[in-house]
Design an enzyme around this catalytic site. Structure first.
Site: not given
Ligand code: MOS
Length: 741
Positions: A471, A629-630, A632, A639, A703, A705-706
C-alpha cells in the site's frame, strides 16, 4: 561502503501518481486470493473452542458425510509437518504454536482443516466437526492468576542492552519536580481488509504459494522448512497486499497446512480464513503497561527518566517490542533507567503491528511530558525545546534531528499561540475545546537488498526486485529512482515486485522498504550508466552529456544492458546477502549504530467534547514531519494521513476486548471492533519539513510508513485533558471515562 554520487534533482521528489493506481482502482490488480489455480479444492478452518487444555476426541463422521468433502486434516494426520522456529522478526514463524493438537495453547488455535470440492461444502463440514476437550483454567491477561513474568532482556534479543545511563534513582530522589505515573494500552488487531488467504499448487514437485506477504523470501524459506523440502522448490507470488501492517511478515500456521493438503490431494487448495479466525490464527498488538518516573528541574530540564514496560505474550514465545529503546532516547534526559517485563498468558503470540516498538511506549512518554509541563506550569512545546539535544543520555549523537523545526512549523499552522492553557477554558457553546500536541518518532531502518535493472536501446527500462506492495507505493518510488538515474521518463520504466523469483528485498517492515530498495536500484542503474562512459566507474551518476541513448547503444554495439546489484547497509556482514537469499533479512540503522537515526515529527490536535453528553470529536489535526529525502510527496502524504487516522483510532476507538473467563476475543468482527469512519475524521494538514541527511543511507531516505502513527494517541489524550481536566491514562479514551469532571 561506496559513497553515493550526488543525486540529480530531476525525477525524485515529484508527486507522481502511483504507477499501479489505475490497476488498483479498476480491480485489475490481482491480490492473493484472486489467482485462479486450475480446479482448486477449498479449505475451511476449524478453530479451538477452549484456550487451554487438550483434545480428548474428534468425531468427524458427520463432517465426512457432507457431499464433496475430500479430506479432513487434524493432528492425527499432519504429523509430517515440521516445526518452524518462532521468528519475532521478518523470517521464521509468527508463533511456535503450530500443531493442530492435541495440546491447546490458546483460544482459536487451528485444530482441523476441512477440504472439499466447494467452499460451501467445506464450511458446512467444518461446522459438523465435533471436538471434545479437556479444559484447564485460563490466564487471559495482566493480573490473572497463573500468568508468569519474565525479564524481557533475558528472553528476547530485541530487548537486550536497553538504554541505561547514570543513576536515575538518586537523580529522581533529589529532583525539584517529580512525576510518577502509569499508563496502559489495549490489545489491537490489524484487521487488514484482505483476509488471511493462501492458495497452494504443486506441479512436478514444485510448490507455488499465492499469499499476501511482506516478505516473500522469508515465506519461501519457512514454508520449505515446514514441509521438509528444499526452498528452491517453493515459489511465492504476492504482487499486491491488501493491508498487512506487520501481520503478514512471517509464516503463520495456516500456510504449511494448505500446502500439505494440496500435496496429499494432488490438487490446488485455496483457503480464505474468516474475519474472526484472523484474530487468532495470526498476530496482534498485545496490551502493555507502563510506569514512568521523571525528575526535573524547575526550568523543565529533565535529570532523571525511568521507563518500565510490561507486555503480554503467549505461553511459549517471548515476543517483545521493548520500545524503551526509543522512549529513553527521544530527549536529553540526564540519566536513564529502563526495564521490560514479559507477561506470559494463555494467548496466541502477538507480533509487529504498525510502528510496533514505539506506539505504546511513546504514548506513555508523550502523555507524561504533557503531565510534567502542567506540573511545571510550562508550555508543552517549550518543555520539549528545553530537553531537545543532539545526543541522548548514553552519549550517542543524532545523525540529524529536526524535532523543533517540526514543532515550530506545526504550531504556527495550528495557531497554538492562541491557546489558553487552563483546562476547560476554551469553549464554543456546548463544546469544550481542547488542544494538545505530542512528538512522533520512528527509527530509520535500512536493509540488505538486491535488484536487477535492464535498459534497452529504445529507452525503456525494467526493474526487478522482490519488494512488497503493501500500500506504500513501492513500484512508484522504485520507478522514479530508475527514471532519474537512467535519465528516462517515468513512463518508460516498468517494475516487477512481489515474487520470490526476483532478487530479494528485505521484509517490508520497520519502514525500511523505500530506503533499502531505492538504494539498491540506484546502484543497479549506476552500473548500467557505467557502460556508457569511457572511463567507466560503477557508482557514478548519469553524466551531463548530450549523446542520445540510441547512439550510446550503437557505440557499444548492444541492444540492451542488464545489471544486477547488491546493497549492504553498515553493520552487514559478508554472509548477510546469502542469509537474505535464505529468508533472513538484515536491517540496520535506528539506535543500533554509532549514530541515532530516526525520523521525527510533531502533531497538534483539536478535540471538541460535548459538555453534556461527553461525545468526543476531532475536528482538526496538523502534523509536521521531517524524514530526510522525500521520494514522492504524494505517496508520503498518503502514509502520514493514514497513520494519523490510525492514531485517532488508537486514541478513541480501537481495543480488542477479552473475556477473562475463557481468554477469548469478544469483538472479533468489523462491526464490534471499532475503527474511525469518514465522519470521525475531519481536517488533516500535513507539513513535509525539509531535511537532508546523507549519512542514513545512499539515498538519504528516512522511512515514513510508521512515523505519523506515533504520538497521535498522546496528542489526543493531551487535548482531552486540556478540554476537560481529566487525564485518561488507559487507552482508548471513550466517553464513559469522561463522565466525572
Ligand atoms: Mo510493520 S508493523 O514494521 O510491518
Amino acid at each position: 561502503m561506496n559513497r553515493a554520487a550526488p543525486v540529480p534533482k530531476s525525477n525524485m521528489g515529484r508527486p507522481e501518481p502511483r504507477v499501479d493506481g489505475r490497476l488498483k482502482v479498476t480491480g485489475e490488480a490481482r491480490y492473493g486470493s484472486d489467482f485462479a489455480a486450475s480446479n482448486p479444492a477449498y479449505a475451511y478452518l476449524v478453530t479451538s473452542a477452549i484456550a487451554k487444555g487438550s483434545i480428548e476426541g474428534m468425531d468427524l463422521a458427520d463432517a465426512r458425510a457432507v457431499p464433496g468433502v475430500l479430506e479432513i486434516f487434524t493432528h492425527q494426520n499432519t504429523g509430517e509437518l515440521k516445526p518452524v522456529k518462532f521468528g519475532g522478526g521478518g523470517g521464521g514463524a509468527t508463533s511456535s504454536i503450530q500443531e493442530l493438537g492435541p495440546q491447546i495453547k490458546h483460544d482459536g488455535q487451528i485444530v482441523a482443516m476441512v477440504v472439499a470440492d466447494t467452499f460451501e461444502a467445506a464450511r458446512e463440514a467444518a461446522h459438523r466437526v465435533r471436538v471434545s476437550y479437556k479444559s484447564e483454567p485460563v490466564s487471559a491477561t495482566f493480573d490473572a492468576a497463573g500468568v508468569t513474568e519474565e525479564d524481557a532482556s533475558k528472553a528476547n534479543e530485541r530487548a537486550k542492552d536497553l538504554p541505561q545511563a547514570g543513576d536515575a534513582d538518586s537523580a529522581y530522589d533529589s529532583a525539584d519536580i517529580k512525576l510518577d505515573v502509569e499508563y496502559g494500552t489495549p490489545p489491537q488487531h490489524h484487521n487488514p481488509i484482505e483476509l488471511f488467504t493462501t492458495t497452494a499448487a504443486w506441479r512436478d514437485g514444485e510448490l507455488t504459494i499465492y499469499e499476501p506477504s511482506q516478505f516473500v523470501y522469508g515465506l519461501k524459506a519457512s514454508v520449505a522448512q515446514k514441509l521438509g523440502i528444499e526452498p528452491e522448490r517453493v515459489h511465492v507470488v504476492s504482487p499486491y497486499v491488501g493491508g498487512a501492517f506487520g501481520c503478514k511478515a512471517q509464516l503463520s500456521p495456516r500456510t504449511g497446512l494448505v500446502a500439505f493438503a494440496a500435496k496429499k490431494l494432488n490438487r490446488p487448495v485455496k483457503l480464505v480464513a474468516t474475519r474472526d479466525q484472523g484474530f487468532t490464527i495470526a498476530t496482534y498488538r498485545a496490551e502493555t503497561r507502563h510506569r514512568i518516573r521523571i525528575g526535573a528541574q524547575r526550568s523543565g530540564k529533565i535529570d532523571s527518566f525511568s521507563h518500565s514496560g510490561w507486555e503480554v505474550t503467549s505461553r511459549p514465545d517471548p515476543y517483545a517490542v521493548a520500545g524503551v529503546e526509543d522512549s529513553a532516547r527521544l530527549y536529553s534526559f540526564g540519566s536513564v533507567k529502563t526495564h521490560v517485563t514479559l507477561v506470559h498468558a494463555d494467548r496466541n503470540t502477538p507480533g509487529f503491528m504498525r510502528s510496533p516498538p514505539v506506539v505504546p511506549y511513546i504514548y506513555a512518554l508523550e502523555s507524561a511530558m504533557d503531565e510534567l509541563a502542567i506540573s511545571l506550569n510550562m508550555d508543552p512545546v517549550e518543555l520539549r525545546r528545553v530537553n531537545d539535544s543532539m545526543q541522548d543520555a548514553t552519549g550517542k549523537p543524532w545523525s540529524s534531528r529536526s524535532l523543533m523545526q517540526c514543532y515550530d512549523q506545526a504550531a504556527e499552522r495550528f495557531g497554538w499561540a492562541q491557546r489558553s492553557a487552563e483546562p476547560g477554558s476554551m469553549r464554543d457553546g456546548d463544546w469544550l475545546i481542547g488542544w494538545g500536541c505530542a512528538s512522533a518518532v520512528y527509527p530509520t531502518h535500512v536493509g540488505a537488498a538486491a535488484a536487477r535493472a535492464r535498459l534497452t536501446a529504445n529507452g525503456e527500462a525494467h526493474v526487478q526486485i522482490a519488494a512488497h506492495e503493501i500500500g506504500t507505493g513501492v513500484r512508484t518510488v522504485v520507478a522514479q529512482m530508475a527514471a532519474e538515474r537512467l535519465g528516462i521518463p517515468l513512463s518508460a520504466v516498468t517494475v516487477s515486485v512481489g515474487d520470490s523469483a526476483l532478487p530479494p528485498s528485505p521484509v517490508a517492515g520497520g519502514s525500511n522498504q523505500t530506503a533499502s530498495c531505492c538504494s539498491v536500484v540506484m546502484k543497479a542503474c549506476d552500473a548500467i550508466n557505467a557502460h556508457f562512459r569511457t572511463n567507466a566507474t560503477v557508482g557514478s551518476a548519469v553524466p551531463g552529456e548530450s549523446e542520445r541513448l540510441e547512439d550510446k547503444f550503437k557505440r557499444l554495439g548492444v541492444g540492451a544492458i542488464e545489471e544486477y546489484a547488491e546493497f549492504l547497509p553498515p553493520g552487514g556482514k559478508p554472509d548477510t546477502m546469502k542469509k537474505l537469499y535464505g529468508g533472513t533479512p538484515f536491517l540496520g540503522g535506528g539506535s543500533k549504530g554509532d549514530k541515532l537515526m530516526y525520523a521525527l515529527g510533531a502533531e497538534f490536535i483539536e478535540v471538541r467534547i460535548n459538555a453534556r453528553t461527553r461525545e468526543i470529536r476531532v475536528p482538526r489535526m496538523v502534523g509536521a514531519f521531517a524524514a530526510g529525502r522525500i521520494m514522492n510527496p504524494r505517496t508520503a502524504r498518503s502514509q502520514y494521513l493514514g497513520a494519523m487516522i490510525w492514531g485517532v483510532s488508537s486514541a478513541l476507538h480501537e481495543a480488542t476486548e477479552i473475556d477473562p473467563r475463557n481468554a477469548r476475543y469478544v469483538n472479533d468482527n468489523l462491526a464490534d471492533y471499532l475503527v474511525p469512519v469518514n465522519a470521525d475524521i475531519a481536517d488533516i494538514d500535513i507539513i513535509l519539513v525539509p531535511e537532508q541527511d546523507d549519512s542514513v543511507n545512499p539515498v538519504g531516505v528516512k522511512g515514513i510508513g510508521e512515523l505519523a502513527n506515533v504520538g497521535t494517541a498522546a496528542a489526543v489524550a493531551n487535548a482531552v485533558y486540556h478540554a476537560t481536566g481529566i487525564r485518561v491514562r488507559e487507552l482508548p479514551i471513550r466517553l464513559e471515562k469522561l463522565l466525572i469532571a
